[in-house]
Design a protein around this motif. Sequence first.
Motif, PDB file in Angstrom:
ATOM      1  N   ASP A 147      26.482  15.415 -21.696  1.00  0.00           N
ATOM      2  CA  ASP A 147      27.851  15.924 -21.498  1.00  0.00           C
ATOM      3  C   ASP A 147      28.422  15.450 -20.174  1.00  0.00           C
ATOM      4  O   ASP A 147      29.602  15.090 -20.081  1.00  0.00           O
ATOM      5  N   ALA A 148      27.590  15.445 -19.122  1.00  0.00           N
ATOM      6  CA  ALA A 148      28.052  14.973 -17.817  1.00  0.00           C
ATOM      7  C   ALA A 148      28.362  13.480 -17.864  1.00  0.00           C
ATOM      8  O   ALA A 148      29.393  13.027 -17.357  1.00  0.00           O
ATOM      9  N   ALA A 149      27.466  12.701 -18.489  1.00  0.00           N
ATOM     10  CA  ALA A 149      27.686  11.256 -18.586  1.00  0.00           C
ATOM     11  C   ALA A 149      28.932  10.947 -19.403  1.00  0.00           C
ATOM     12  O   ALA A 149      29.723  10.060 -19.058  1.00  0.00           O
ATOM     13  N   LEU A 150      29.136  11.680 -20.496  1.00  0.00           N
ATOM     14  CA  LEU A 150      30.326  11.501 -21.335  1.00  0.00           C
ATOM     15  C   LEU A 150      31.598  11.758 -20.530  1.00  0.00           C
ATOM     16  O   LEU A 150      32.539  10.957 -20.536  1.00  0.00           O
ATOM     17  N   SER A 151      31.628  12.896 -19.832  1.00  0.00           N
ATOM     18  CA  SER A 151      32.823  13.257 -19.076  1.00  0.00           C
ATOM     19  C   SER A 151      33.109  12.253 -17.963  1.00  0.00           C
ATOM     20  O   SER A 151      34.249  11.810 -17.784  1.00  0.00           O
ATOM     21  N   LEU A 152      32.076  11.874 -17.230  1.00  0.00           N
ATOM     22  CA  LEU A 152      32.251  10.918 -16.137  1.00  0.00           C
ATOM     23  C   LEU A 152      32.797   9.593 -16.661  1.00  0.00           C
ATOM     24  O   LEU A 152      33.753   9.035 -16.105  1.00  0.00           O
ATOM     25  N   CYS A 153      32.208   9.085 -17.750  1.00  0.00           N
ATOM     26  CA  CYS A 153      32.623   7.784 -18.262  1.00  0.00           C
ATOM     27  C   CYS A 153      34.017   7.828 -18.883  1.00  0.00           C
ATOM     28  O   CYS A 153      34.800   6.883 -18.749  1.00  0.00           O
ATOM     29  N   GLY A 154      34.336   8.934 -19.565  1.00  0.00           N
ATOM     30  CA  GLY A 154      35.689   9.077 -20.101  1.00  0.00           C
ATOM     31  C   GLY A 154      36.733   9.087 -19.003  1.00  0.00           C
ATOM     32  O   GLY A 154      37.808   8.472 -19.131  1.00  0.00           O
ATOM     33  N   TRP A 155      36.430   9.769 -17.904  1.00  0.00           N
ATOM     34  CA  TRP A 155      37.336   9.800 -16.751  1.00  0.00           C
ATOM     35  C   TRP A 155      37.474   8.409 -16.132  1.00  0.00           C
ATOM     36  O   TRP A 155      38.577   7.976 -15.778  1.00  0.00           O
ATOM     37  N   LEU A 156      36.346   7.670 -16.022  1.00  0.00           N
ATOM     38  CA  LEU A 156      36.400   6.332 -15.437  1.00  0.00           C
ATOM     39  C   LEU A 156      37.202   5.369 -16.311  1.00  0.00           C
ATOM     40  O   LEU A 156      37.931   4.520 -15.801  1.00  0.00           O
TER      41      LEU A 156
ATOM     42  N   TRP B  47      36.226  13.158  -9.444  1.00  0.00           N
ATOM     43  CA  TRP B  47      35.898  13.543 -10.827  1.00  0.00           C
ATOM     44  C   TRP B  47      35.948  15.057 -11.003  1.00  0.00           C
ATOM     45  O   TRP B  47      36.529  15.577 -11.954  1.00  0.00           O
ATOM     46  N   ARG B  48      35.361  15.796 -10.065  1.00  0.00           N
ATOM     47  CA  ARG B  48      35.354  17.256 -10.171  1.00  0.00           C
ATOM     48  C   ARG B  48      36.772  17.824 -10.028  1.00  0.00           C
ATOM     49  O   ARG B  48      37.116  18.832 -10.649  1.00  0.00           O
ATOM     50  N   GLY B  49      37.589  17.158  -9.203  1.00  0.00           N
ATOM     51  CA  GLY B  49      38.979  17.590  -9.096  1.00  0.00           C
ATOM     52  C   GLY B  49      39.711  17.424 -10.416  1.00  0.00           C
ATOM     53  O   GLY B  49      40.517  18.274 -10.812  1.00  0.00           O
ATOM     54  N   PHE B  50      39.431  16.313 -11.100  1.00  0.00           N
ATOM     55  CA  PHE B  50      40.015  16.082 -12.419  1.00  0.00           C
ATOM     56  C   PHE B  50      39.594  17.182 -13.397  1.00  0.00           C
ATOM     57  O   PHE B  50      40.412  17.726 -14.138  1.00  0.00           O
ATOM     58  N   LEU B  51      38.295  17.528 -13.399  1.00  0.00           N
ATOM     59  CA  LEU B  51      37.808  18.570 -14.300  1.00  0.00           C
ATOM     60  C   LEU B  51      38.440  19.922 -13.994  1.00  0.00           C
ATOM     61  O   LEU B  51      38.778  20.690 -14.901  1.00  0.00           O
ATOM     62  N   ALA B  52      38.618  20.209 -12.711  1.00  0.00           N
ATOM     63  CA  ALA B  52      39.179  21.503 -12.316  1.00  0.00           C
ATOM     64  C   ALA B  52      40.629  21.662 -12.756  1.00  0.00           C
ATOM     65  O   ALA B  52      41.109  22.791 -12.959  1.00  0.00           O
TER      66      ALA B  52
ATOM     67  N   ALA C  68      39.696   6.162 -18.176  1.00  0.00           N
ATOM     68  CA  ALA C  68      41.114   6.509 -18.010  1.00  0.00           C
ATOM     69  C   ALA C  68      41.664   6.074 -16.659  1.00  0.00           C
ATOM     70  O   ALA C  68      42.840   5.685 -16.557  1.00  0.00           O
ATOM     71  N   THR C  69      40.834   6.124 -15.600  1.00  0.00           N
ATOM     72  CA  THR C  69      41.337   5.862 -14.252  1.00  0.00           C
ATOM     73  C   THR C  69      41.016   4.462 -13.728  1.00  0.00           C
ATOM     74  O   THR C  69      41.752   3.926 -12.891  1.00  0.00           O
ATOM     75  N   GLN C  70      39.921   3.860 -14.205  1.00  0.00           N
ATOM     76  CA  GLN C  70      39.504   2.562 -13.679  1.00  0.00           C
ATOM     77  C   GLN C  70      39.603   1.438 -14.698  1.00  0.00           C
ATOM     78  O   GLN C  70      39.613   0.267 -14.327  1.00  0.00           O
ATOM     79  N   GLY C  71      39.592   1.796 -15.986  1.00  0.00           N
ATOM     80  CA  GLY C  71      39.739   0.792 -17.035  1.00  0.00           C
ATOM     81  C   GLY C  71      38.408   0.282 -17.568  1.00  0.00           C
ATOM     82  O   GLY C  71      37.343   0.497 -16.984  1.00  0.00           O
ATOM     83  N   LEU C  72      38.486  -0.412 -18.690  1.00  0.00           N
ATOM     84  CA  LEU C  72      37.290  -0.894 -19.374  1.00  0.00           C
ATOM     85  C   LEU C  72      36.589  -2.011 -18.606  1.00  0.00           C
ATOM     86  O   LEU C  72      35.369  -2.166 -18.698  1.00  0.00           O
ATOM     87  N   GLU C  73      37.344  -2.795 -17.833  1.00  0.00           N
ATOM     88  CA  GLU C  73      36.708  -3.863 -17.060  1.00  0.00           C
ATOM     89  C   GLU C  73      35.747  -3.287 -16.030  1.00  0.00           C
ATOM     90  O   GLU C  73      34.640  -3.787 -15.835  1.00  0.00           O
TER      91      GLU C  73
END
Length: 572
Positions: A519-528, A565-570, A530-535
Amino acid sequence: MLALALAALLAAPQALPGSAPNLLQNGDFELKASRTAPLPGWQLIDAFEGPGEGQPTSIEMTREDAHAGRAGLSLAATERTERGVHAMQAVEARPGGRYALEVWLAAREPCEGDPRVTLFMLDGAGVRLAEAHARPAQEGGWSAQTLALEAPPDTRHVRVELLPPTRGVFSLDDLHLGLEAGTPLPAPDVVFEEGFEQGKELPRHFSARLALRSGVGSNESKIDLERRKGANGSRQSLTLEGRRDTVLWNEVGRVFPVEVGDALILTGFVRADDVTPREGLAASFSARLEFLDPRGGVIGGALSVSPGRGSFDWRPVEVLAIAPERATQVLIAMNLSMEGQVWWDDLRLERWPAIAAPYDGWYSREEGSIVVEYHKEHAARLEMNGIAKGMDEALTRVREALGSASATQFTAYLYRDEGEALGLTGSAAAHADGPGARLHIGADLAYGLPLTELALFDALGAVRNEVFRVGPTHWFAFDAAPEPTSPAARHAAAAAKLDAKDLAPLEKWIDDGADLDADAALSLCGWLVATQGLEALSALRQASDPAAALASLFDGSLEAADEAWRGFLANL
């Protein structure tokens, strides 16, 4: 000479009066144990990991509890048992033969788990074709049971297995295995034998190669020939050693030509000293067979055996396989990507030619970018058109989410049960084979995660760390579903789960491949994404040091990445 003749007579399987000869060696457990042969005639193999600390299953011949004669066998486990050990013996295999196993057994204490004696038949790939079990009553005296099986036509190996309880004491004695009729198999061809007795360097045709990089640096695992460490009294053996500072993990291998349908068995002996997995490292200690196509590409999954961990004296290992379609070579390899030292000796590869290939006679269904392969007796054989269509639609959705225009066609092998999957691929779990563009799916037909993992490999390239393998796979697997949930809903669901887990800082788990929270890996990667892109995600997937790679996106600060990341989750 007389003493030697008597010893040979006692070691040979004996026939009971009026019965077929006993195929088992030391079925009455009367032969004396030694340091190198604690249970003469039987192989001792790790069976399970228990909750205890430091003790293996107790397997010992005892004079205190025998059905007949001077000794019997006791298998005991307590709350301190850390490693379950079972005993196994291979006997002559005859297709069509009628096997009858008589055994006396008793449970001296109430037993937990499933203690039993098993007679089973395997095909050339190690798939179980038939099996029968004898189990003791929960408590009581000696009782006899008889197991009867007829070996199916494809039988190539017959085994008797003694499995211990997870707690309790299980006694057995006077095992007698008889055989009537059947067709004797031809003797196998010996492809090679290697005892590592000659010289100070790797034997000709053997080579070392890099199998895994676990960080930055040049410290390699050690490969050498070592004297005074050989199996079965020999002088020398092959050794592999990993240390705390090792980052380049080597393996030793050799390639042989094969024909489609060849049945192979690799046997040998191995011992270990303080073999311990390193946190965050994809730990491996195994011998394996890997089939290669004419271009050197791997076909299907590797067939491997892992001898265990910790420290142990010489023990036998074997790997079974059948050369699949398109196979022209087989790689045998011994590897270690853990701290500690291991020794290999007395390797032997045998071959039985002209046995049907594993996928010979399987049916095929093609739908767009998916080809489904399945056995003609698969339980879902009448639904394969719909299954192939559903997989193709799922792949299309994942590729759209990844912005991938790939038209690579994937082949999905659908197995009838865990035994078939394990025998043909070396793994009972569903998994993806990136370089081969293949999926291996179990009887539950759960293809979402491996299909997504393969699509990621196809679109973004290979992955070298667990965080950015697991995270994107779970994130984009939502797109494989018939009705994908939105990214916002995925973030919200993951955040709710993480709130209840009191998640540790990124620096504590981002390098930990062993106990990674999906769940942590999923959330982190989904956020990345959205914010950093697939590249950026592609670069992170190929990083040998994921913590440093992630920090580089936030001015070199992993703490800044964690805070963002935690700010995004909050704020969800």
